[in-house]
Design a protein around this motif. Structure first.
Motif, PDB file in Angstrom:
ATOM      1  N   ALA A  34      64.155  64.878  28.282  1.00  0.00           N
ATOM      2  CA  ALA A  34      62.998  63.661  28.026  1.00  0.00           C
ATOM      3  C   ALA A  34      63.553  62.724  26.785  1.00  0.00           C
ATOM      4  O   ALA A  34      63.425  61.326  26.675  1.00  0.00           O
ATOM      5  CB  ALA A  34      61.218  63.802  28.660  1.00  0.00           C
ATOM      6  N   ALA A  35      63.444  63.393  25.856  1.00  0.00           N
ATOM      7  CA  ALA A  35      64.023  63.082  24.755  1.00  0.00           C
ATOM      8  C   ALA A  35      65.015  61.974  24.616  1.00  0.00           C
ATOM      9  O   ALA A  35      65.028  61.328  23.642  1.00  0.00           O
ATOM     10  CB  ALA A  35      63.789  63.880  23.729  1.00  0.00           C
ATOM     11  N   ILE A  36      66.171  62.739  25.210  1.00  0.00           N
ATOM     12  CA  ILE A  36      66.917  61.695  25.865  1.00  0.00           C
ATOM     13  C   ILE A  36      67.164  60.382  26.687  1.00  0.00           C
ATOM     14  O   ILE A  36      68.434  59.498  26.887  1.00  0.00           O
ATOM     15  CB  ILE A  36      68.517  62.398  25.293  1.00  0.00           C
ATOM     16  N   GLY A  37      65.990  60.260  27.409  1.00  0.00           N
ATOM     17  CA  GLY A  37      66.011  59.048  27.915  1.00  0.00           C
ATOM     18  C   GLY A  37      66.501  60.319  30.388  1.00  0.00           C
ATOM     19  O   GLY A  37      66.082  59.586  30.957  1.00  0.00           O
ATOM     20  N   ASP A  57      77.192  65.242  34.780  1.00  0.00           N
ATOM     21  CA  ASP A  57      76.160  64.541  34.382  1.00  0.00           C
ATOM     22  C   ASP A  57      75.126  65.091  33.602  1.00  0.00           C
ATOM     23  O   ASP A  57      75.058  65.691  32.471  1.00  0.00           O
ATOM     24  CB  ASP A  57      76.078  63.591  34.308  1.00  0.00           C
ATOM     25  N   LEU A  58      74.614  66.204  34.464  1.00  0.00           N
ATOM     26  CA  LEU A  58      73.069  67.230  33.819  1.00  0.00           C
ATOM     27  C   LEU A  58      73.619  67.803  33.379  1.00  0.00           C
ATOM     28  O   LEU A  58      73.111  68.343  32.523  1.00  0.00           O
ATOM     29  CB  LEU A  58      72.653  67.221  34.904  1.00  0.00           C
ATOM     30  N   LEU A  59      74.289  69.288  33.861  1.00  0.00           N
ATOM     31  CA  LEU A  59      75.402  69.945  32.635  1.00  0.00           C
ATOM     32  C   LEU A  59      75.519  69.797  31.524  1.00  0.00           C
ATOM     33  O   LEU A  59      75.232  70.448  30.792  1.00  0.00           O
ATOM     34  CB  LEU A  59      76.249  70.241  33.214  1.00  0.00           C
ATOM     35  N   LEU A  60      76.564  68.812  30.987  1.00  0.00           N
ATOM     36  CA  LEU A  60      76.402  68.157  30.199  1.00  0.00           C
ATOM     37  C   LEU A  60      75.219  67.627  28.859  1.00  0.00           C
ATOM     38  O   LEU A  60      74.927  67.904  28.106  1.00  0.00           O
ATOM     39  CB  LEU A  60      77.736  67.043  30.074  1.00  0.00           C
ATOM     40  N   GLN A  61      74.258  67.178  29.759  1.00  0.00           N
ATOM     41  CA  GLN A  61      73.306  66.820  29.086  1.00  0.00           C
ATOM     42  C   GLN A  61      72.647  67.905  28.771  1.00  0.00           C
ATOM     43  O   GLN A  61      72.350  67.727  27.342  1.00  0.00           O
ATOM     44  CB  GLN A  61      72.210  66.011  29.889  1.00  0.00           C
ATOM     45  N   ILE A  62      72.243  69.160  29.576  1.00  0.00           N
ATOM     46  CA  ILE A  62      71.728  70.248  28.836  1.00  0.00           C
ATOM     47  C   ILE A  62      72.416  70.873  28.178  1.00  0.00           C
ATOM     48  O   ILE A  62      71.411  71.018  27.194  1.00  0.00           O
ATOM     49  CB  ILE A  62      71.272  70.932  30.237  1.00  0.00           C
ATOM     50  N   LEU A  63      73.777  71.102  27.773  1.00  0.00           N
ATOM     51  CA  LEU A  63      74.409  71.400  27.147  1.00  0.00           C
ATOM     52  C   LEU A  63      73.974  71.420  25.248  1.00  0.00           C
ATOM     53  O   LEU A  63      74.251  71.246  24.476  1.00  0.00           O
ATOM     54  CB  LEU A  63      75.594  71.703  26.995  1.00  0.00           C
ATOM     55  N   LEU A  64      74.072  69.518  25.721  1.00  0.00           N
ATOM     56  CA  LEU A  64      74.552  68.888  24.486  1.00  0.00           C
ATOM     57  C   LEU A  64      72.335  69.221  24.001  1.00  0.00           C
ATOM     58  O   LEU A  64      72.495  68.657  22.541  1.00  0.00           O
ATOM     59  CB  LEU A  64      74.210  67.441  25.140  1.00  0.00           C
TER      60      LEU A  64
END
Length: 86
Positions: A34-37, A57-64
């Motif tokens: 949520a902090a990254i939107g 996209d979600l996998l990369l966001q989670i890893l980030l």
């Protein structure tokens, strides 16, 4: 185990491993996203991670947001080998 299921289990293991190393629970992961939107409920994340089914996209966001360690091919090969042994 089918190739598709092996890959899904590999995704699940990678994400769960990174969460475990950092002591991050699904609610924490939801808040970090949520902090990254990115809006994902803890329950939704739990389902996606446990099934190993999510968009790239979600996998990369989670890893980030987990500040994940680098994942190289040898790690993936090891997980796949373990999964195919059963």
């Amino acid at each position: 185990m089918s190739a598709k299921n092996a890959w899904r289990q590999t995704v699940a293991r990678v994400v769960k491993s990174e969460m475990s190393v950092r002591g991050v629970k699904y609610q924490d992961l939801s808040q970090r996203l949520a902090a990254i939107g990115i809006e994902q409920s803890a329950d939704n994340l739990r389902n996606k991670v446990n099934k190993g089914i999510m968009g790239a996209d979600l996998l990369l966001q989670i890893l980030l947001v987990l500040k994940a360690r680098p994942i190289d091919a040898s790690v993936l090969e090891e997980i796949l080998t373990d999964l195919n042994a059963y």
